[in-house]
Design a protein around this motif. Structure first.
Motif, PDB file in Angstrom:
ATOM      1  N   ASN A  80     -81.277 -28.660  22.075  1.00 59.39           N
ATOM      2  CA  ASN A  80     -80.058 -28.557  21.269  1.00 59.39           C
ATOM      3  C   ASN A  80     -80.291 -29.251  19.936  1.00 59.39           C
ATOM      4  O   ASN A  80     -81.078 -30.191  19.850  1.00 59.39           O
ATOM      5  CB  ASN A  80     -78.887 -29.224  21.988  1.00 59.39           C
ATOM      6  N   ALA A  81     -79.580 -28.806  18.915  1.00 55.35           N
ATOM      7  CA  ALA A  81     -79.718 -29.471  17.613  1.00 55.35           C
ATOM      8  C   ALA A  81     -78.424 -29.376  16.811  1.00 55.35           C
ATOM      9  O   ALA A  81     -77.773 -28.324  16.771  1.00 55.35           O
ATOM     10  CB  ALA A  81     -80.860 -28.852  16.810  1.00 55.35           C
ATOM     11  N   VAL A  82     -78.083 -30.501  16.198  1.00 55.45           N
ATOM     12  CA  VAL A  82     -76.978 -30.573  15.243  1.00 55.45           C
ATOM     13  C   VAL A  82     -77.476 -31.443  14.096  1.00 55.45           C
ATOM     14  O   VAL A  82     -77.628 -32.654  14.227  1.00 55.45           O
ATOM     15  CB  VAL A  82     -75.715 -31.199  15.865  1.00 55.45           C
ATOM     16  N   VAL A  83     -77.743 -30.817  12.950  1.00 52.54           N
ATOM     17  CA  VAL A  83     -78.314 -31.524  11.806  1.00 52.54           C
ATOM     18  C   VAL A  83     -77.336 -31.425  10.640  1.00 52.54           C
ATOM     19  O   VAL A  83     -76.782 -30.363  10.371  1.00 52.54           O
ATOM     20  CB  VAL A  83     -79.678 -30.933  11.402  1.00 52.54           C
ATOM     21  N   ALA A  84     -77.136 -32.537   9.954  1.00 45.08           N
ATOM     22  CA  ALA A  84     -76.229 -32.581   8.800  1.00 45.08           C
ATOM     23  C   ALA A  84     -76.809 -33.525   7.757  1.00 45.08           C
ATOM     24  O   ALA A  84     -77.887 -34.111   7.958  1.00 45.08           O
ATOM     25  CB  ALA A  84     -74.837 -33.027   9.238  1.00 45.08           C
ATOM     26  N   ASP A  85     -76.118 -33.708   6.675  1.00 43.08           N
ATOM     27  CA  ASP A  85     -76.625 -34.564   5.605  1.00 43.08           C
ATOM     28  C   ASP A  85     -76.680 -36.035   6.019  1.00 43.08           C
ATOM     29  O   ASP A  85     -77.509 -36.793   5.513  1.00 43.08           O
ATOM     30  CB  ASP A  85     -75.761 -34.404   4.354  1.00 43.08           C
ATOM     31  N   THR A  86     -75.781 -36.437   6.912  1.00 41.18           N
ATOM     32  CA  THR A  86     -75.765 -37.825   7.371  1.00 41.18           C
ATOM     33  C   THR A  86     -75.693 -37.874   8.888  1.00 41.18           C
ATOM     34  O   THR A  86     -75.245 -36.910   9.538  1.00 41.18           O
ATOM     35  CB  THR A  86     -74.550 -38.591   6.805  1.00 41.18           C
ATOM     36  N   ASP A  87     -76.119 -38.992   9.442  1.00 42.55           N
ATOM     37  CA  ASP A  87     -76.011 -39.181  10.885  1.00 42.55           C
ATOM     38  C   ASP A  87     -74.561 -39.114  11.337  1.00 42.55           C
ATOM     39  O   ASP A  87     -74.240 -38.548  12.395  1.00 42.55           O
ATOM     40  CB  ASP A  87     -76.601 -40.539  11.300  1.00 42.55           C
ATOM     41  N   GLU A  88     -73.674 -39.678  10.546  1.00 44.08           N
ATOM     42  CA  GLU A  88     -72.259 -39.731  10.918  1.00 44.08           C
ATOM     43  C   GLU A  88     -71.657 -38.326  11.006  1.00 44.08           C
ATOM     44  O   GLU A  88     -70.929 -38.016  11.954  1.00 44.08           O
ATOM     45  CB  GLU A  88     -71.474 -40.576   9.895  1.00 44.08           C
ATOM     46  N   GLU A  89     -71.986 -37.485  10.019  1.00 47.13           N
ATOM     47  CA  GLU A  89     -71.458 -36.130  10.028  1.00 47.13           C
ATOM     48  C   GLU A  89     -72.030 -35.338  11.206  1.00 47.13           C
ATOM     49  O   GLU A  89     -71.308 -34.584  11.873  1.00 47.13           O
ATOM     50  CB  GLU A  89     -71.798 -35.423   8.710  1.00 47.13           C
ATOM     51  N   ALA A  90     -73.319 -35.501  11.492  1.00 55.41           N
ATOM     52  CA  ALA A  90     -73.930 -34.794  12.611  1.00 55.41           C
ATOM     53  C   ALA A  90     -73.316 -35.221  13.941  1.00 55.41           C
ATOM     54  O   ALA A  90     -73.059 -34.390  14.818  1.00 55.41           O
ATOM     55  CB  ALA A  90     -75.437 -35.046  12.622  1.00 55.41           C
ATOM     56  N   LYS A  91     -73.080 -36.504  14.081  1.00 60.10           N
ATOM     57  CA  LYS A  91     -72.472 -36.997  15.323  1.00 60.10           C
ATOM     58  C   LYS A  91     -71.074 -36.428  15.509  1.00 60.10           C
ATOM     59  O   LYS A  91     -70.667 -36.093  16.628  1.00 60.10           O
ATOM     60  CB  LYS A  91     -72.444 -38.520  15.321  1.00 60.10           C
ATOM     61  N   GLN A  98     -64.792 -25.746  20.807  1.00 57.80           N
ATOM     62  CA  GLN A  98     -63.650 -26.485  20.287  1.00 57.80           C
ATOM     63  C   GLN A  98     -63.988 -27.160  18.952  1.00 57.80           C
ATOM     64  O   GLN A  98     -65.134 -27.542  18.705  1.00 57.80           O
ATOM     65  CB  GLN A  98     -63.247 -27.562  21.295  1.00 57.80           C
ATOM     66  N   PRO A  99     -62.993 -27.347  18.092  1.00 58.72           N
ATOM     67  CA  PRO A  99     -63.226 -28.080  16.841  1.00 58.72           C
ATOM     68  C   PRO A  99     -63.725 -29.490  17.126  1.00 58.72           C
ATOM     69  O   PRO A  99     -63.410 -30.066  18.177  1.00 58.72           O
ATOM     70  CB  PRO A  99     -61.843 -28.116  16.183  1.00 58.72           C
ATOM     71  N   PRO A 100     -64.514 -30.054  16.223  1.00 63.52           N
ATOM     72  CA  PRO A 100     -65.036 -31.405  16.456  1.00 63.52           C
ATOM     73  C   PRO A 100     -63.928 -32.448  16.427  1.00 63.52           C
ATOM     74  O   PRO A 100     -62.898 -32.267  15.773  1.00 63.52           O
ATOM     75  CB  PRO A 100     -66.013 -31.610  15.300  1.00 63.52           C
ATOM     76  N   LEU A 101     -64.165 -33.534  17.149  1.00 58.20           N
ATOM     77  CA  LEU A 101     -63.286 -34.691  17.127  1.00 58.20           C
ATOM     78  C   LEU A 101     -63.974 -35.806  16.344  1.00 58.20           C
ATOM     79  O   LEU A 101     -65.130 -35.676  15.944  1.00 58.20           O
ATOM     80  CB  LEU A 101     -62.954 -35.136  18.548  1.00 58.20           C
ATOM     81  N   ASN A 102     -63.297 -36.898  16.147  1.00 57.25           N
ATOM     82  CA  ASN A 102     -63.847 -37.970  15.307  1.00 57.25           C
ATOM     83  C   ASN A 102     -65.024 -38.687  15.939  1.00 57.25           C
ATOM     84  O   ASN A 102     -65.878 -39.228  15.236  1.00 57.25           O
ATOM     85  CB  ASN A 102     -62.747 -38.978  14.961  1.00 57.25           C
ATOM     86  N   SER A 103     -65.081 -38.704  17.273  1.00 52.50           N
ATOM     87  CA  SER A 103     -66.139 -39.462  17.935  1.00 52.50           C
ATOM     88  C   SER A 103     -66.294 -38.995  19.380  1.00 52.50           C
ATOM     89  O   SER A 103     -65.416 -38.308  19.927  1.00 52.50           O
ATOM     90  CB  SER A 103     -65.802 -40.961  17.935  1.00 52.50           C
TER      91      SER A 103
END
Length: 346
Positions: A216-227, A249-254
């Motif tokens: 699986n992979a989720v890559v973004a500009d920052t670690d926080e955004e990817a998480k 489902q839409p992402p949640l904050n954490s």
């Protein structure tokens, strides 16, 4: 190291099956431009949140809307199908789109018992996977008493898919490429790949062992955004474990928010003024999901590069086959772009 895509064709929240299929094509076009090697589509049945039931039709549709990327099955669950019919179908697709078709084969039905019986009307335990793989290969080589036109004489490459040491031994014995499903079943990853490489027998199909590793992979500009984006993946696996099929489902904050919402919605009892600790409620599900998603690259480019390098030290693979549960389609496309940059720079 090659880079490819696995797509289960999941519906997003409030989407139709047609919406999911259209998104499947858009993603294929995107990763083709990014230089990905292959685009595999899974096979699942009796699942209202996944559109990949008629895999061969989706493969043909994807091929018709792309130009050069290899497209194949990740995979055909052979207990569900007659090898003869599979040969006819994929021989036909390869005739229409020569040298662009992959045929990945799995031994599990990919569904529940009753659905499996509805598909093929025989018990899967009555079937001999090795025998059926060999029979399928013989139709392509035109070595059977019955001929599977237009498959006869066509060179459609076969791949063995699996998540156990049994599949590793079989792929090694037959001299076929091996794709391990670490994106949801990582338990036997290291042992299975080591067995496959140790016992591999060169064949007319393949001279050296070749390992494709699902992740699986989720890559973004920052670690926080990817998480944050990865909380969609987390929700998806929670729904799998709890047999609660839903669209992505839409992402949640954490991650904490995912587990808290899950516990409140399904588990936490209410008894007067007593407040139960939701962590005690979700521990079992949480441990299962954490294990299933262990092989996930989540973070910025630098973080994901280190994660891939660490995995490379553990297991010897030749290609990554990436599954990506990201709710926002543009963020998903961007994740695949960043991942391609990571691998190119390694």
């Amino acid at each position: 190291m090659r880079l490819s895509v696995l797509n289960l064709v999941p519906l997003r929240q409030d989407e139709s099956f047609k919406d999911a299929m259209d998104a499947m094509v858009r993603l294929a076009k995107k990763v083709e431009k990014l230089g990905y090697t292959r685009y595999w589509i899974a096979e699942h049945h009796n699942m209202k949140n996944v559109a990949s039931s008629a895999t061969q039709l989706l493969i043909q549709h994807t091929l018709a809307n792309t130009d050069k990327i290899r497209v194949g099955s990740g995979g055909v669950m052979l207990p569900n199908h007659s090898p003869y019919i599979v040969a006819e179908q994929y021989g036909t697709i390869d005739t229409l789109y020569p040298k662009r078709v992959d045929l990945g084969l799995g031994r599990a039905p990919g569904t529940d018992y009753n659905t499996s019986r509805a598909i093929r009307r025989v018990k899967s335990e009555e079937l001999d996977f090795k025998k059926e793989v060999n029979e399928l290969a013989e139709y392509f080589k035109d070595e059977r008493p019955v001929h599977a036109y237009p498959a006869a004489g066509r060179n459609v490459p076969l791949y063995i898919l699996g998540s156990s040491t049994d599949s590793a031994y079989l792929a090694a014995e037959l001299g076929l490429p091996y794709s391990f499903a670490a994106h949801f079943a990582p338990s036997m990853m290291e042992n299975a790949i080591a067995i496959y490489r140790h016992y591999f027998k060169p064949s007319s199909n393949l001279k050296q062992p070749y390992v494709i590793l699902g992740a699986n992979a989720v890559v973004a500009d920052t670690d926080e955004e990817a998480k944050k984006l990865s909380t969609t993946q987390l929700q998806a696996f929670v729904n799998i474990v709890t047999n609660n099929p839903q669209g992505l489902q839409p992402p949640l904050n954490s991650e904490e928010s995912v587990w808290k919402n899950y516990a409140i919605a399904t588990k936490v009892p209410h008894f007067g003024p007593i407040e139960f600790d939701y962590n005690e409620i979700v521990d079992h599900e949480k441990s299962i999901v954490e294990h299933m998603t262990k092989i996930s690259f989540i973070g910025s480019k630098d973080t994901v590069r280190k994660q891939i390098e660490n995995l490379k030290r553990r297991v010897n693979f030749d290609e990554l086959l990436i599954n990506s549960y990201i709710y926002d389609e543009q963020a998903q496309h961007y994740s695949y772009q960043l991942l391609a940059e990571v691998v190119k720079e390694m």
